[in-house]
Motif scaffolding. Sequence first.
Motif, mmCIF file in Angstrom:
data_model
loop_
_atom_site.group_PDB
_atom_site.id
_atom_site.type_symbol
_atom_site.label_atom_id
_atom_site.label_comp_id
_atom_site.label_asym_id
_atom_site.label_seq_id
_atom_site.Cartn_x
_atom_site.Cartn_y
_atom_site.Cartn_z
ATOM 1 N N GLU A 189 0.842 -1.190 0.000
ATOM 2 C CA GLU A 189 0.000 0.000 0.000
ATOM 3 C C GLU A 189 0.881 1.244 0.000
ATOM 4 N N TYR A 191 1.220 5.379 0.425
ATOM 5 C CA TYR A 191 0.589 6.523 1.078
ATOM 6 C C TYR A 191 1.371 7.806 0.812
ATOM 7 N N GLN A 196 -4.001 6.940 1.255
ATOM 8 C CA GLN A 196 -3.670 5.764 0.460
ATOM 9 C C GLN A 196 -3.970 6.027 -1.015
ATOM 10 N N ARG A 199 -3.098 0.189 -3.693
ATOM 11 C CA ARG A 199 -3.050 -1.056 -2.917
ATOM 12 C C ARG A 199 -3.008 -2.202 -3.897
#
Length: 203
Positions: A189, A191, A196, A199
């Motif tokens: 994931e 960020y 976010q 994914r």
Amino acid sequence: MKIICIGRNYTNHIAELKNERPTEPVVFMKPDSAVLLKQHPFVLPEFSNDVHHEIELIVKINKVGKYIEPKFAHKYYDEISVGIDFTARDLQDQLKAKGLPWEKAKAFDGSAVIGEFIPKDQFASLEDVNFELLKNGEIAQKGNSSLMLWKIDELVAYVSQFFTLKIGDIIFTGTPEGVAAVNPNDVLEGYLEGQQLFRIQVK
């Protein structure tokens, strides 16, 4: 579109791979076929036993430019995100040892993850932006744009000396320390300032 990538742009990453600190940006490219399609898993390639994740800040070019001056570079992009430059480290080491290009290790199908883009005006300063990669829920890599050897605008200006930048081109700006191997069933994931932006699952 083309993907222009910058290597060795963070001091600690240079040290962890025991590379020489460059005197100018290290540039390589990925074809559009390297882009991992949305909602698709990353499939480990059969030609490598040691594929590493490398999270990076990325920028999307929004107008055509050539020989861009650094002071005008900010006008050539208005969105940023995070992405992964997947690297077949074992193959790259073999190629480097022979003085050969890296493309087979860096530009294979699916090797470029591109997150959702965010308008850059949402950030107070692009020279102080935090980003991180979580692997299976734990922080694997953490970076801040202030640690770049060459900042985003400098990179846009630099690469435009060699390649005409076109609308939709993506620049990967380098990875911080913490690169490591990925394995089947890993969940990655990305960020940017806590948001976010991608994914993916490894197969």
